[in-house]
Design an enzyme around this catalytic site. Sequence first.
Site, PDB file in Angstrom:
ATOM      1  N   GLU A   1     -21.485 -25.139  22.750  1.00  0.00           N
ATOM      2  CA  GLU A   1     -20.371 -24.481  23.415  1.00  0.00           C
ATOM      3  C   GLU A   1     -20.464 -23.736  24.605  1.00  0.00           C
ATOM      4  OE1 GLU A   1     -21.470 -22.185  19.992  1.00  0.00           O
ATOM      5  OE2 GLU A   1     -21.626 -24.126  20.528  1.00  0.00           O
TER       6      GLU A   1
ATOM      7  N   HIS B   1     -26.300 -24.056  20.919  1.00  0.00           N
ATOM      8  CA  HIS B   1     -25.020 -23.992  20.989  1.00  0.00           C
ATOM      9  C   HIS B   1     -24.401 -24.873  22.088  1.00  0.00           C
ATOM     10  CE1 HIS B   1     -24.684 -20.694  18.403  1.00  0.00           C
ATOM     11  NE2 HIS B   1     -25.907 -20.292  18.460  1.00  0.00           N
TER      12      HIS B   1
ATOM     13  N   CYS C   1     -25.725 -24.232  14.717  1.00  0.00           N
ATOM     14  CA  CYS C   1     -26.594 -23.115  14.618  1.00  0.00           C
ATOM     15  C   CYS C   1     -26.812 -22.886  12.918  1.00  0.00           C
ATOM     16  CB  CYS C   1     -26.368 -22.043  15.485  1.00  0.00           C
ATOM     17  SG  CYS C   1     -27.644 -20.677  15.616  1.00  0.00           S
TER      18      CYS C   1
ATOM     19  N   SER D   1       7.177  -7.971  30.059  1.00  0.00           N
ATOM     20  CA  SER D   1       6.119  -6.993  30.788  1.00  0.00           C
ATOM     21  C   SER D   1       5.855  -7.485  32.047  1.00  0.00           C
ATOM     22  CB  SER D   1       4.953  -7.188  29.922  1.00  0.00           C
ATOM     23  OG  SER D   1       4.347  -8.523  30.194  1.00  0.00           O
ATOM     24  N   GLY D   2       6.503  -8.606  32.529  1.00  0.00           N
ATOM     25  CA  GLY D   2       6.068  -9.225  33.887  1.00  0.00           C
ATOM     26  C   GLY D   2       4.904  -9.936  34.010  1.00  0.00           C
ATOM     27  N   GLY D   3       4.153  -9.829  33.038  1.00  0.00           N
ATOM     28  CA  GLY D   3       2.922 -10.879  32.666  1.00  0.00           C
ATOM     29  C   GLY D   3       2.940 -12.108  32.543  1.00  0.00           C
ATOM     30  N   VAL D   4       1.856 -12.951  32.447  1.00  0.00           N
ATOM     31  CA  VAL D   4       1.908 -14.375  32.144  1.00  0.00           C
ATOM     32  C   VAL D   4       2.476 -14.701  30.830  1.00  0.00           C
ATOM     33  CG1 VAL D   4      -0.594 -14.571  31.947  1.00  0.00           C
ATOM     34  CG2 VAL D   4       0.772 -16.476  32.626  1.00  0.00           C
ATOM     35  N   ASP D   5       1.757 -14.040  29.612  1.00  0.00           N
ATOM     36  CA  ASP D   5       2.360 -14.339  28.236  1.00  0.00           C
ATOM     37  C   ASP D   5       3.655 -14.042  28.062  1.00  0.00           C
ATOM     38  OD1 ASP D   5      -0.473 -14.827  28.159  1.00  0.00           O
ATOM     39  OD2 ASP D   5      -0.977 -12.983  27.164  1.00  0.00           O
ATOM     40  N   SER D   6       4.076 -13.133  28.086  1.00  0.00           N
ATOM     41  CA  SER D   6       5.691 -12.739  28.058  1.00  0.00           C
ATOM     42  C   SER D   6       6.555 -13.846  28.847  1.00  0.00           C
ATOM     43  CB  SER D   6       6.059 -11.394  28.044  1.00  0.00           C
ATOM     44  OG  SER D   6       6.051 -10.982  29.386  1.00  0.00           O
ATOM     45  N   SER D   7       6.005 -13.976  29.923  1.00  0.00           N
ATOM     46  CA  SER D   7       6.848 -14.859  30.705  1.00  0.00           C
ATOM     47  C   SER D   7       7.030 -16.391  30.399  1.00  0.00           C
ATOM     48  CB  SER D   7       6.358 -14.552  32.394  1.00  0.00           C
ATOM     49  OG  SER D   7       6.472 -13.423  32.877  1.00  0.00           O
TER      50      SER D   7
END
Length: 510
Positions: free
Chosen positions: A169, A167, A79, A221-227
Amino acid sequence: MQETILILDFGSQYTQLIARRLRELNVYCEIHPWNKAPELTDNIKGVIYSGSPFSVRDAGSPVPDVQKYKGKVPLLGVCFGAQFLANNFGGEVLPSQIREYGRAKLAFVEETSVLAKGVKNNSQVWMSHGDTIKTVPDNFKVIFSTDDVEVAGFEVLGEPTFGVQFHPEVYHSEYGAALLKNFVVDVCGCSQNWTPDSFIETTVEALKAKLGNDKVIMGLSGGVDSSVAATLLHKAIGDHLYCIFVDNGLLRKGEFEQVLESYKGLGLNVKGVDAKDRFYAALAEETDPEKKRKIIGNVFVDVFDEESHKVENAKWLGQGTIYPDVIESVSATGGPSATIKSHHNVGGLPDYMKLDVVEPLRLLFKDEVRRVGRALEIPETIIGRHPFPGPGLGIRILGDITAEKVRILQEVDHIFIKGLKDWGLYDDVWQAGAILLPVQSVGVMGDERTYENAVALRAVSSTDGMTADWCHLPYEFLAKISNEIINNVKGINRVTYDISSKPPATIEWE
């Protein structure tokens, strides 16, 4: 060194999409502001210029150092990027008489071009531009056209430089993924070796070299990222990782105990801290949503700081920062973005903690974090977990927060989430939860008048949380869940379902 495609960001809303599409091809890439472009190194296999809200005709529009890469490594302009290449080398870019926004059809495809391999004539592409390339330089060859735009794509004769007006993408571009693969694999020669297993191997080795025998503290935190971040750190340094999981009293029903048990199963060195009474005391009688958020964040910092001081000689703070967080911290003009996050996984820690930060996931998008988590054999109960706000139920209780209100909402939320799982709907929903409304209404229970609380159920579909649509859950499911909530949760006599999309609404109510 990892094979890399550089994406120079000129401020396009689609820049992250380019990176995600390349990562889906198992090709590593990095986004950099156009005016902070890295020097060319042997591992840089190609460069992509993104789109932009600017016009190449605007005073003050981006003007990258094109000679840094052009002719030295393959280059693809998308573009604005295509318009800049054409304009910079003698072509003409003018305002479009027929502006193309949205779907368009390719009316011409130069099948001999390596970029066009597998791209079909009459296929759909996605346009979003107010300017058009009227003419191209003499050594440019047109390889794509639509009925309205003659120069929808070009290549430079004698060198691996290309431009497309559409685009590729965006999912709506039918053969966009094929075109990007043509560029990064066939033109740039990338070997498509960026996989979860390769990421784990290289990251763990890099963490070992960086951290040695140092101690790392991390808030979970119990979430995916920190785990996932904690699991990678544990593989690198073992029990030198000290994890802290704080119960702020605003978690889901039984979540504190369940998450601690999950982490023990992963072999993590985790300490659970019950601090809910401190949070409730600090939140007493506060009704303003932003003030509640700040109180929750501030109390978390105090609790985390106290616990971290119990770990002697800790030098590092582990965080679950992911790539979108990193990208959002710098705009295409090199300044701070309006969307900088005030905190990531641990609530925003003050300067006085004096810990260096280690972020094992800072190169990954959320879907890649999940792929890495599965490769690490982290339980699906963590990997597939819906996003959950940092302030927890504190922003799902409208008005002031009390322990009794938390109990009521936990019971409602538990019935709703369990119902989604029992009906096989949980994985079809991106995020779900219940909201306790500051509303009481008249009801009838056992021939007696009641005057009790109302709740709203919320379930949305999304890919990244930037936009979201409400989920069309079956009426039979909603009827059953409503009945279960009213019959089993004392204090609730009315259940509503939120059918607002984002925008104009937001996913959370506060």
